[in-house]
Write a protein that holds these residues in place. Structure first.
Motif, mmCIF file in Angstrom:
data_model
loop_
_atom_site.group_PDB
_atom_site.id
_atom_site.type_symbol
_atom_site.label_atom_id
_atom_site.label_comp_id
_atom_site.label_asym_id
_atom_site.label_seq_id
_atom_site.Cartn_x
_atom_site.Cartn_y
_atom_site.Cartn_z
ATOM 1 N N ASP A 38 -49.446 29.051 43.889
ATOM 2 C CA ASP A 38 -50.355 28.065 43.294
ATOM 3 C C ASP A 38 -49.521 27.111 42.456
ATOM 4 O O ASP A 38 -48.649 27.543 41.700
ATOM 5 N N LYS A 39 -49.801 25.826 42.616
ATOM 6 C CA LYS A 39 -49.114 24.809 41.809
ATOM 7 C C LYS A 39 -50.170 23.959 41.118
ATOM 8 O O LYS A 39 -51.193 23.634 41.699
ATOM 9 N N TRP A 40 -49.894 23.607 39.853
ATOM 10 C CA TRP A 40 -50.802 22.774 39.092
ATOM 11 C C TRP A 40 -50.031 22.095 37.979
ATOM 12 O O TRP A 40 -48.890 22.418 37.696
ATOM 13 N N THR A 41 -50.704 21.168 37.329
ATOM 14 C CA THR A 41 -50.139 20.477 36.170
ATOM 15 C C THR A 41 -50.947 20.895 34.952
ATOM 16 O O THR A 41 -52.180 20.816 34.964
ATOM 17 N N ASN A 42 -50.262 21.342 33.896
ATOM 18 C CA ASN A 42 -50.988 21.767 32.698
ATOM 19 C C ASN A 42 -51.441 20.550 31.891
ATOM 20 O O ASN A 42 -51.151 19.406 32.246
ATOM 21 N N LYS A 43 -52.134 20.783 30.794
ATOM 22 C CA LYS A 43 -52.694 19.671 30.007
ATOM 23 C C LYS A 43 -51.623 18.801 29.371
ATOM 24 O O LYS A 43 -51.899 17.682 28.969
ATOM 25 N N ASN A 44 -50.374 19.303 29.304
ATOM 26 C CA ASN A 44 -49.268 18.497 28.773
ATOM 27 C C ASN A 44 -48.560 17.686 29.859
ATOM 28 O O ASN A 44 -47.587 16.996 29.576
ATOM 29 N N ASP A 46 -46.998 19.060 32.453
ATOM 30 C CA ASP A 46 -45.870 19.819 33.000
ATOM 31 C C ASP A 46 -46.286 20.525 34.284
ATOM 32 O O ASP A 46 -47.361 21.137 34.359
ATOM 33 N N GLN A 48 -46.534 23.396 36.847
ATOM 34 C CA GLN A 48 -46.582 24.853 36.726
ATOM 35 C C GLN A 48 -46.655 25.456 38.127
ATOM 36 O O GLN A 48 -47.154 24.826 39.055
ATOM 37 N N GLU A 49 -46.191 26.681 38.235
ATOM 38 C CA GLU A 49 -46.192 27.364 39.523
ATOM 39 C C GLU A 49 -46.295 28.861 39.300
ATOM 40 O O GLU A 49 -45.689 29.400 38.386
ATOM 41 N N ARG A 50 -47.087 29.528 40.160
ATOM 42 C CA ARG A 50 -47.208 30.989 40.090
ATOM 43 C C ARG A 50 -47.260 31.528 41.519
ATOM 44 O O ARG A 50 -48.060 31.087 42.330
#
Length: 119
Positions: A38-44, A46, A48-50
Motif C-alpha cells: 500500500d502506498k499513500w501520502t500522509n498529511k505532511n 510525505d 508512505q509505504e507498507r
C-alpha cells in the motif's frame, strides 16, 4: 446464517516457490509468499509505504505449474480462502498455529502494468 471466507490478492512472489509431496499419495503441495504494498501520502505530504506478506499454499497441478513458471518477483493474482492449521513442534511439543491462504486460483500477470507506472 451464511458466511464467506474469500481472499483475493494481486502482488509479487516474495521468493521462489517451494514444493513438497504428501506421504502416501505423493500429491504436490507448493508453498509461496505474496507481497502486497500500500502506498499513500500522509498529511505532511510525505510518501508512505507498507508491505504485507501473505503465506499461501496450493495443491496438485497448480502447484506443479507454480514451480515450473514462477520465481521471486513474479506478479500474481491469487484467489482462495483463509485456513489455519496446527501441529506440535517436534522439539518442544508446543502446539503451533499458522494461518495461510489456501489458493484455488493463481493467475500469472506477466503482461500487466501497475497503475502507478502511468502516473
Amino acid at each position: 446464517m451464511p458466511s464467506l471466507n474469500k481472499v483475493m490478492l494481486i502482488g509479487n512472489l516474495g521468493r521462489d516457490p517451494e514444493i513438497r509431496y504428501t506421504e502416501g499419495s505423493g500429491d504436490s503441495v507448493c508453498n509461496f509468499s505474496v507481497a502486497t504494498t500500500d502506498k499513500w501520502t500522509n498529511k505532511n505530504g510525505d510518501a508512505q509505504e507498507r508491505t504485507e506478506w501473505h503465506d499461501c499454499v496450493v495443491f496438485g497441478k497448480t502447484a506443479d505449474l507454480m514451480m515450473e513458471y514462477t520465481k521471486a518477483g513474479t506478479l500474481l493474482y491469487v484467489e482462495g480462502a483463509l485456513q489455519t492449521r496446527s501441529w506440535e513442534d517436534r522439539e518442544t511439543g508446543e502446539k503451533k498455529y499458522k494461518t495461510e491462504i489456501k489458493a484455488f486460483k493463481v493467475n500469472w500477470l506477466h503482461n500487466v502494468q501497475r497503475m502507478e507506472d502511468h502516473e
